[in-house]
Design an enzyme around this catalytic site. Structure first.
Site, short mmCIF file in Angstrom:
data_model
loop_
_atom_site.label_atom_id
_atom_site.label_comp_id
_atom_site.label_asym_id
_atom_site.label_seq_id
_atom_site.Cartn_x
_atom_site.Cartn_y
_atom_site.Cartn_z
CE LYS A 31 -10.51 -4.40 -4.25
NZ LYS A 31 -10.60 -3.77 -3.51
CE LYS A 76 -4.26 -1.80 0.09
NZ LYS A 76 -5.97 -1.19 -0.71
#
Length: 331
Positions: free
Chosen positions: A250, A154
């Site tokens: 997703k 991240k």
């Protein structure tokens, strides 16, 4: 659905503590808040789990209300195909779609992939996420996970060059993918992409904000770039081919496995690589996505690994290798 007892719908909010905290460019959290839908007919119950995402204006309470708003329709026999038109793509529809799929498989007595005419899922390597932090903090976390073959890093904007260099030094042998969560700008885009390329990163997710990503089409990208927040379902694929090399599918964005499988087929036909992603959640959220993982270049289904504990009967993880769900969990 089979005839017989009238189907009933129940739903609830659950909270699952995260091990430590989970930090991305938009903030940190210490628990996963999920909404679970149960559709019961006779003695059989199908389950689905979703994660409401504030990025898209979703809250657990509103998602729970949206699920329960379909209660009467479920009682009248609303099936999975009709659900696609009855609700927009959302976390709420995901929970219901997956619950109906689970119920369908259990009632018929076969695994859901056989019911859908899909290949039986096999174990696959999942990414493991390293939260955003200082270069030193991220390097320390990476060193503990350096034995894993695929790490998802991240990042958050300024200073990302130092972060990714520190991560690479701490994990010299791992494949690295990066998720910027829309935090880069046109001013630092090329510099950050170059830093990632120098660190041997394979893929960068969503560097620029959705709706502000046209710049990606106007220069030669040194590494592959994947759409996440810029892509939701099949309808959003058409304008992205010049900007992105891959799409992150997703279930909470597509509104369930039904649309996700159709989207994966369409994306592959249009030349995109597939990434299967997740939110931080339990194995009940990951299990349906294992069907998508069979078509994916990148699999990111590590949500349960980030929790203090998973639900009973969860997916089996052997290091970074994740196995298909047992029937008792889902499908």
């Amino acid at each position: 659905m089979t005839s017989g007892n009238v189907p009933t719908l129940d739903a609830r909010i659950e909270r699952w503590p995260i091990e430590g905290n989970f930090t991305i460019s938009r903030g940190a959290k210490t628990e996963a808040v999920v909404v679970v839908a149960d559709v019961t007919q006779g003695n059989t119950t199908g389950r689905g789990e979703c994660v409401p995402y504030p990025r898209y204006g979703e809250t657990p309470e509103a998602t729970l209300a949206a699920i329960l708003s379909i209660k009467d329709a479920i009682g009248r026999g609303l099936n999975r195909e009709a659900l696609q038109a009855a609700m927009p793509p959302s976390a709420a529809r995901n929970a219901l779609d997956c619950a109906l799929l689970d119920l369908e498989a259990k009632q018929i007595g076969i695994r859901i992939w056989d019911r859908l005419g899909r290949l039986a899922p096999h174990p696959c390597v999942t990414a493991y996420t390293i939260s955003l932090g200082s270069p030193e903090t991220m390097a320390a976390a990476t060193a503990k996970a350096a034995h894993r073959p695929l790490l998802k890093i991240k990042l958050g904007g300024d200073g990302d060059g130092m972060r990714i260099a520190a991560v690479r030094k701490a994990a010299p042998d791992s494949e690295l993918i990066v998720d910027a969560n829309e935090a880069w700008t046109e001013a630092n885009l090329e510099q950050n992409l170059a830093a990632c390329a120098n660190a041997g990163v394979t893929l960068v997710e969503q560097p620029l904000p959705a709706g502000q990503d046209r710049r990606l089409a106007h220069f030669k990208r040194p590494i592959a770039v994947c759409a996440d927040e810029s892509v939701h379902d099949r309808a959003s694929l058409g304008t992205l081919r010049e900007r992105y090399d891959a799409v992150n599918i997703k279930l909470d964005k597509t509104g369930g496995l039904t649309e996700a499988l159709a989207m994966a087929d369409a994306a592959i036909a249009q030349g995109f690589d597939i990434m299967v992603g997740c939110m931080v959640a339990t194995s009940l959220s990951m299990a349906p996505a294992m069907l998508l993982a069979q078509q994916a270049r990148f699999v990111d289904l590590d949500g349960p690994l980030l929790l203090k504990h998973d639900r009973d009967g969860g997916l089996r993880y052997d290091g970074s290798l994740v196995y298909p769900p047992e029937a008792a969990l889902w499908g």
